[in-house]
Design an enzyme around this catalytic site. Structure first.
Site, short mmCIF file in Angstrom:
data_model
loop_
_atom_site.label_atom_id
_atom_site.label_comp_id
_atom_site.label_asym_id
_atom_site.label_seq_id
_atom_site.Cartn_x
_atom_site.Cartn_y
_atom_site.Cartn_z
N SER A 102 -3.04 -7.73 2.93
CA SER A 102 -3.23 -7.56 4.37
C SER A 102 -3.66 -8.88 5.01
O SER A 102 -3.26 -9.18 6.13
CB SER A 102 -4.27 -6.47 4.64
OG SER A 102 -3.78 -5.24 4.19
N HIS A 134 0.84 -1.21 0.00
CA HIS A 134 0.00 0.00 0.00
C HIS A 134 0.88 1.26 0.00
O HIS A 134 0.62 2.21 -0.73
CB HIS A 134 -0.87 0.06 1.26
CG HIS A 134 -1.93 -0.98 1.36
ND1 HIS A 134 -2.14 -1.74 2.49
CD2 HIS A 134 -2.88 -1.40 0.48
CE1 HIS A 134 -3.15 -2.57 2.31
NE2 HIS A 134 -3.61 -2.39 1.09
N ARG A 182 -2.19 -5.97 -8.43
CA ARG A 182 -1.19 -7.02 -8.20
C ARG A 182 -1.30 -8.03 -9.35
O ARG A 182 -1.16 -7.67 -10.50
CB ARG A 182 -1.43 -7.67 -6.84
CG ARG A 182 -1.01 -6.80 -5.69
CD ARG A 182 -1.58 -7.26 -4.38
NE ARG A 182 -3.02 -7.03 -4.37
CZ ARG A 182 -3.80 -7.19 -3.30
NH1 ARG A 182 -3.28 -7.60 -2.17
NH2 ARG A 182 -5.09 -6.94 -3.37
N LYS A 237 -18.14 -4.57 11.37
CA LYS A 237 -16.86 -4.25 12.00
C LYS A 237 -16.10 -5.49 12.46
O LYS A 237 -14.89 -5.46 12.60
CB LYS A 237 -17.08 -3.33 13.21
CG LYS A 237 -17.43 -1.93 12.83
CD LYS A 237 -17.49 -1.06 14.05
CE LYS A 237 -18.00 0.33 13.69
NZ LYS A 237 -18.46 1.06 14.83
#
Ligand code: ADP
Length: 160
Positions: free
Chosen positions: A129, A17, A91, A41
């Site tokens: 991530s 990133h 990517r 969340k």
């Protein structure tokens, strides 16, 4: 003047990133790195506040970069910020299909909003991530995958 938005979950921000942020910031006048606030969340490891702090920390040497967050449609956020460009990193080929679909959808919703794709640097080709979190959760070495400050934050999370 070109104001661009680089949206993502950044949970956490990776060196991949950061590479995109640095390269994009060199080409536009203002870059807003914007965390998409997920309604669910429970899926994220770091809170939005933690991710905003992390992003501020790792971009503090970049004067034309600011950190924000948004809920809802990216096109609405872009309109609100008066941004003309969306930055996305690409990517492997696997990114292409969904990124292309998203770019076309956003352009049909907001014809003046262009998506600029930046190809990843080869060392970050397979970095995501989710992979980083998986490696960190098993105590693996994440050096070179995330900035140092984030490495500590990840280790602290998994220690708890
Ligand atoms: P991730 O896919 O790692 O969970 P995000 O959802 O936060 O990341 O993605 C935000 C943007 O950053 C997307 O455009 C994504 O393709 C890009 N991106 C993520 N990881 C990399 C990387 N290693 N190199 C280049 N771009 C990346």
């Amino acid at each position: 003047m070109i104001r661009a938005i680089y949206p993502g979950s950044f949970d956490p921000v990776s060196n991949g990133h950061l590479d995109i942020i640095r390269r994009a910031a060199e080409k536009v006048d203002e870059l807003i790195v914007a965390i998409l606030v997920n309604r669910n969340k429970s899926h994220s490891l770091f809170t939005v506040e933690e991710r905003m702090e992390q992003l501020k920390l790792v971009t503090k040497d970049l004067p034309n970069v600011s950190i924000d967050c948004f809920q809802g449609l990216l096109v609405d956020f872009a309109r609100q910020k008066d941004a003309q460009v969306i930055i996305r990193g690409l990517r492997a080929v696997t990114d292409f299909e969904s990124e292309f679909q998203m770019a076309l959808t956003n352009r049909s919703l907001s014809p003046n909003l262009e998506t600029f794709f930046i190809p990843t640097s080869v060392e970050y080709l397979y970095l995501s991530s989710s992979t980083i979190k998986e490696v960190a959760s098993f105590g693996g070495d994440i050096c070179g995958m995330v900035p140092c400050e984030i490495k500590q934050a990840l280790m602290d999370k998994y220690k708890k």
